[in-house]
Write an enzyme that holds these catalytic residues in place. Structure first.
Site, PDB file in Angstrom:
ATOM      1  N   ALA A  65      46.063  49.520 -20.920  1.00 39.23           N
ATOM      2  CA  ALA A  65      45.223  48.353 -21.163  1.00 39.23           C
ATOM      3  C   ALA A  65      43.829  48.581 -20.590  1.00 39.23           C
ATOM      4  O   ALA A  65      43.639  49.347 -19.648  1.00 39.23           O
ATOM      5  CB  ALA A  65      45.851  47.125 -20.523  1.00 39.23           C
ATOM      6  N   LYS A  69      39.926  46.100 -25.075  1.00 34.66           N
ATOM      7  CA  LYS A  69      40.198  44.786 -24.488  1.00 34.66           C
ATOM      8  C   LYS A  69      40.447  43.716 -25.539  1.00 34.66           C
ATOM      9  O   LYS A  69      41.206  42.777 -25.315  1.00 34.66           O
ATOM     10  CB  LYS A  69      39.022  44.356 -23.602  1.00 34.66           C
ATOM     11  CG  LYS A  69      38.923  45.099 -22.278  1.00 34.66           C
ATOM     12  CD  LYS A  69      37.710  44.625 -21.493  1.00 34.66           C
ATOM     13  CE  LYS A  69      37.657  45.268 -20.121  1.00 34.66           C
ATOM     14  NZ  LYS A  69      38.731  44.773 -19.234  1.00 34.66           N
ATOM     15  N   ALA A  89      43.106  43.148 -21.088  1.00 32.39           N
ATOM     16  CA  ALA A  89      43.804  41.897 -20.841  1.00 32.39           C
ATOM     17  C   ALA A  89      43.143  40.731 -21.569  1.00 32.39           C
ATOM     18  O   ALA A  89      41.941  40.697 -21.763  1.00 32.39           O
ATOM     19  CB  ALA A  89      43.857  41.612 -19.345  1.00 32.39           C
ATOM     20  N   ASN A 114      35.778  50.247 -11.949  1.00 35.31           N
ATOM     21  CA  ASN A 114      35.381  49.104 -12.765  1.00 35.31           C
ATOM     22  C   ASN A 114      35.596  47.812 -11.995  1.00 35.31           C
ATOM     23  O   ASN A 114      36.497  47.698 -11.168  1.00 35.31           O
ATOM     24  CB  ASN A 114      36.129  49.095 -14.109  1.00 35.31           C
ATOM     25  CG  ASN A 114      37.434  48.319 -14.038  1.00 35.31           C
ATOM     26  OD1 ASN A 114      37.446  47.090 -14.112  1.00 35.31           O
ATOM     27  ND2 ASN A 114      38.538  49.035 -13.885  1.00 35.31           N
ATOM     28  N   PHE A 118      38.184  40.799 -16.136  1.00 36.61           N
ATOM     29  CA  PHE A 118      38.870  40.207 -17.300  1.00 36.61           C
ATOM     30  C   PHE A 118      37.879  39.642 -18.327  1.00 36.61           C
ATOM     31  O   PHE A 118      38.073  38.538 -18.847  1.00 36.61           O
ATOM     32  CB  PHE A 118      39.836  39.102 -16.857  1.00 36.61           C
ATOM     33  CG  PHE A 118      41.152  39.587 -16.329  1.00 36.61           C
ATOM     34  CD1 PHE A 118      41.483  40.922 -16.292  1.00 36.61           C
ATOM     35  CD2 PHE A 118      42.088  38.669 -15.845  1.00 36.61           C
ATOM     36  CE1 PHE A 118      42.706  41.357 -15.794  1.00 36.61           C
ATOM     37  CE2 PHE A 118      43.316  39.088 -15.347  1.00 36.61           C
ATOM     38  CZ  PHE A 118      43.623  40.432 -15.322  1.00 36.61           C
ATOM     39  N   ASN A 173      49.926  41.024 -15.920  1.00 40.33           N
ATOM     40  CA  ASN A 173      48.993  41.776 -15.078  1.00 40.33           C
ATOM     41  C   ASN A 173      48.567  40.920 -13.883  1.00 40.33           C
ATOM     42  O   ASN A 173      47.661  40.099 -13.986  1.00 40.33           O
ATOM     43  CB  ASN A 173      47.767  42.191 -15.889  1.00 40.33           C
ATOM     44  CG  ASN A 173      46.795  43.025 -15.088  1.00 40.33           C
ATOM     45  OD1 ASN A 173      47.031  43.337 -13.917  1.00 40.33           O
ATOM     46  ND2 ASN A 173      45.683  43.386 -15.702  1.00 40.33           N
ATOM     47  N   SER A 176      45.166  43.370 -11.101  1.00 34.58           N
ATOM     48  CA  SER A 176      43.746  43.697 -11.171  1.00 34.58           C
ATOM     49  C   SER A 176      43.071  43.265  -9.878  1.00 34.58           C
ATOM     50  O   SER A 176      43.275  42.143  -9.415  1.00 34.58           O
ATOM     51  CB  SER A 176      43.082  42.982 -12.353  1.00 34.58           C
ATOM     52  OG  SER A 176      41.675  43.096 -12.263  1.00 34.58           O
ATOM     53  N   ASN A 178      39.932  42.686  -9.577  1.00 32.90           N
ATOM     54  CA  ASN A 178      38.607  42.159  -9.903  1.00 32.90           C
ATOM     55  C   ASN A 178      38.571  40.669 -10.213  1.00 32.90           C
ATOM     56  O   ASN A 178      37.521  40.136 -10.567  1.00 32.90           O
ATOM     57  CB  ASN A 178      38.026  42.946 -11.087  1.00 32.90           C
ATOM     58  CG  ASN A 178      37.917  44.422 -10.757  1.00 32.90           C
ATOM     59  OD1 ASN A 178      37.445  44.791  -9.688  1.00 32.90           O
ATOM     60  ND2 ASN A 178      38.398  45.267 -11.663  1.00 32.90           N
ATOM     61  N   THR A 179      39.707  39.994 -10.121  1.00 34.59           N
ATOM     62  CA  THR A 179      39.750  38.538 -10.201  1.00 34.59           C
ATOM     63  C   THR A 179      40.224  38.036  -8.847  1.00 34.59           C
ATOM     64  O   THR A 179      41.318  38.396  -8.409  1.00 34.59           O
ATOM     65  CB  THR A 179      40.697  38.066 -11.321  1.00 34.59           C
ATOM     66  OG1 THR A 179      40.185  38.504 -12.583  1.00 34.59           O
ATOM     67  CG2 THR A 179      40.796  36.548 -11.342  1.00 34.59           C
ATOM     68  N   LYS A 214      52.998  44.746 -14.409  1.00 34.03           N
ATOM     69  CA  LYS A 214      52.105  45.806 -13.937  1.00 34.03           C
ATOM     70  C   LYS A 214      51.714  45.527 -12.497  1.00 34.03           C
ATOM     71  O   LYS A 214      51.214  44.446 -12.178  1.00 34.03           O
ATOM     72  CB  LYS A 214      50.857  45.894 -14.822  1.00 34.03           C
ATOM     73  CG  LYS A 214      49.993  47.117 -14.510  1.00 34.03           C
ATOM     74  CD  LYS A 214      48.940  47.324 -15.584  1.00 34.03           C
ATOM     75  CE  LYS A 214      48.198  48.644 -15.399  1.00 34.03           C
ATOM     76  NZ  LYS A 214      47.251  48.908 -16.495  1.00 34.03           N
ATOM     77  N   THR A 242      50.845  52.489 -12.045  1.00 27.00           N
ATOM     78  CA  THR A 242      50.243  51.346 -11.388  1.00 27.00           C
ATOM     79  C   THR A 242      48.888  51.026 -12.019  1.00 27.00           C
ATOM     80  O   THR A 242      48.373  51.789 -12.839  1.00 27.00           O
ATOM     81  CB  THR A 242      49.980  51.633  -9.889  1.00 27.00           C
ATOM     82  OG1 THR A 242      48.979  52.656  -9.788  1.00 27.00           O
ATOM     83  CG2 THR A 242      51.214  52.076  -9.165  1.00 27.00           C
ATOM     84  N   ASN A 243      48.309  49.924 -11.542  1.00 24.88           N
ATOM     85  CA  ASN A 243      46.936  49.570 -11.866  1.00 24.88           C
ATOM     86  C   ASN A 243      45.990  50.388 -10.992  1.00 24.88           C
ATOM     87  O   ASN A 243      46.401  51.348 -10.340  1.00 24.88           O
ATOM     88  CB  ASN A 243      46.733  48.057 -11.650  1.00 24.88           C
ATOM     89  CG  ASN A 243      45.683  47.469 -12.586  1.00 24.88           C
ATOM     90  OD1 ASN A 243      44.660  48.083 -12.855  1.00 24.88           O
ATOM     91  ND2 ASN A 243      45.929  46.267 -13.072  1.00 24.88           N
ATOM     92  N   GLY A 264      41.652  57.145 -12.520  1.00 26.19           N
ATOM     93  CA  GLY A 264      41.396  58.548 -12.787  1.00 26.19           C
ATOM     94  C   GLY A 264      42.125  59.470 -11.829  1.00 26.19           C
ATOM     95  O   GLY A 264      43.088  59.085 -11.159  1.00 26.19           O
ATOM     96  N   GLY A 293      45.855  58.478 -13.274  1.00 26.61           N
ATOM     97  CA  GLY A 293      45.473  59.874 -13.134  1.00 26.61           C
ATOM     98  C   GLY A 293      46.100  60.829 -14.119  1.00 26.61           C
ATOM     99  O   GLY A 293      46.011  62.050 -13.930  1.00 26.61           O
TER     100      GLY A 293
END
Length: 356
Positions: A65, A69, A89, A114, A118, A173, A176, A178-179, A214, A242-243, A264, A293
């Site tokens: 994912a 998007k 997502a 990143n 979302f 999910n 993440s 980032n939220t 996830k 994993t995320n 990565g 990765g």
């Protein structure tokens, strides 16, 4: 892939690296929609064909994912050699995500950071696009929650109910970074309640689909044990491990200190250790999908031998291009044959002890 096609792809990748990463990402999606990317079609063999949570996959190499998007390039991606695709997502309402810049290449580390947050077009647009999806591909959706939602757990169920009829699987999910406070939903009680709502929404579909969970790579042993117990009790079909990670150990690129989730090559070992521990905790009761990765056939094979029934990749495409997909799938076939495995399933978990 012919020599000429390889040269064209290398030139395209070099061009994309001259522009900022998010613009390059948009150009890659445009090229996919226009049919300007490698399209080897179905990559499969008796060894590569496998079943994961009732999903029949031509090969176990999936798209993670975050790449597509908003399900804008499904046809091109379905011809790129993947065994399955995960889009999203997606949240109930469209949202812009975090301000730019929010995507960073860490070239020396073969990685990316990143902090998109979302950003997506919302479930209405997603359902419309999925309604015309290619029917010969296995396609899933990563479910998310709106940043300003009063009930984030309910958001996941809402997206499932609205989009589920167009899907082959869905992924919850909660990992993440980032939220704000999203990862708090990985706690045992909160996760049980959230999954209960999503499973209930799934059960209301005319054609119930598998639900995956996830998780983050930054969980301690106790949290992993709790998550595996909750996932099994809730009736989740499998776990994606994993995320992205918040860890920055060993990075050498100048942008290593940027906030966000790291993906990565630097994530490979951390995520594979988590995968192997989950494999031990779940004891074959749930299939696992290994992410983090994967950039070569050898790394895909290592994930499978650590306990994954299938793998996903994304960041490696930034550096290797879409031709990496058939390269990994065919290389994996050769590695399985080399070691005497007649199928992917036979190899799952055979090297787990090396990662514990």
């Amino acid at each position: 892939m012919t020599t000429a096609a390889a040269r064209i792809e290398r030139a395209g990748l070099a061009l994309l690296r001259r522009v900022d990463p998010e613009t390059a990402h948009g150009l890659a999606l445009t090229a996919l929609r226009a049919g300007l990317t490698p399209a080897p079609g179905l990559i499969s063999s008796d060894r590569l064909r496998t079943e994961v949570a009732g999903l029949h996959l031509p090969n176990p190499v999936g798209l993670a994912a975050g790449f597509d998007k908003n399900a804008e390039a499904l046809l091109g991606l379905s011809r790129a050699g993947f065994g399955f695709l995960e889009v999203g997502a997606t949240t109930p309402l469209a949202q812009p995500g975090n301000p730019r810049p929010r995507l960073f290449r860490l070239t020396r580390d073969r990685a990316a950071i990143n902090r998109f947050g979302f950003n997506n077009d919302g479930m209405e647009a997603m359902a419309e696009r999925l309604s015309t999806r290619p029917r010969d591909a296995v396609i899933g959706l990563n479910l998310g929650a709106n940043k300003d939602s009063a009930d984030r757990a309910a958001d996941f169920a809402q997206v499932m109910a609205h989009c589920g009829r167009h899907l082959d699987f869905a992924t919850v999910n909660v990992s993440s970074p980032n939220t704000e406070k999203l990862r708090d939903l990985q706690g045992k009680d909160a996760l049980a309640a959230l999954l209960g709502g999503v499973i209930e929404a799934r059960d209301g579909l005319d054609r119930p689909i598998p639900v995956f969970l996830k998780i983050a790579p930054d969980l301690d042993a106790g949290a992993l044990k709790d998550i595996s117990e909750v996932a099994i009790a809730a009736g989740v079909a499998g776990i994606i491990a994993t995320n992205t990670t918040l860890d920055r150990t060993g990075l050498t690129s100048s942008q290593a200190s940027e906030a966000g989730g790291l993906s990565g090559q630097p994530l490979f070992e951390r995520s594979t250790h988590v995968l192997a521990r989950l494999s031990l905790l779940t004891d074959a009761r749930l299939p696992l999908i290994g992410v983090g990765g994967v950039g070569s056939a050898e790394q895909a094979y290592a994930k499978i031998r650590a306990g994954a029934s299938a793998v996903q990749l994304y960041t490696a495409l930034v550096y290797g291009g879409l031709s990496l997909v058939p390269e990994i799938a065919r290389g994996l076939d050769r590695l399985l044959a080399r070691d005497g495995f007649g199928s992917v399933a036979e190899a799952v978990g055979t090297g787990r002890k090396d990662w514990l």
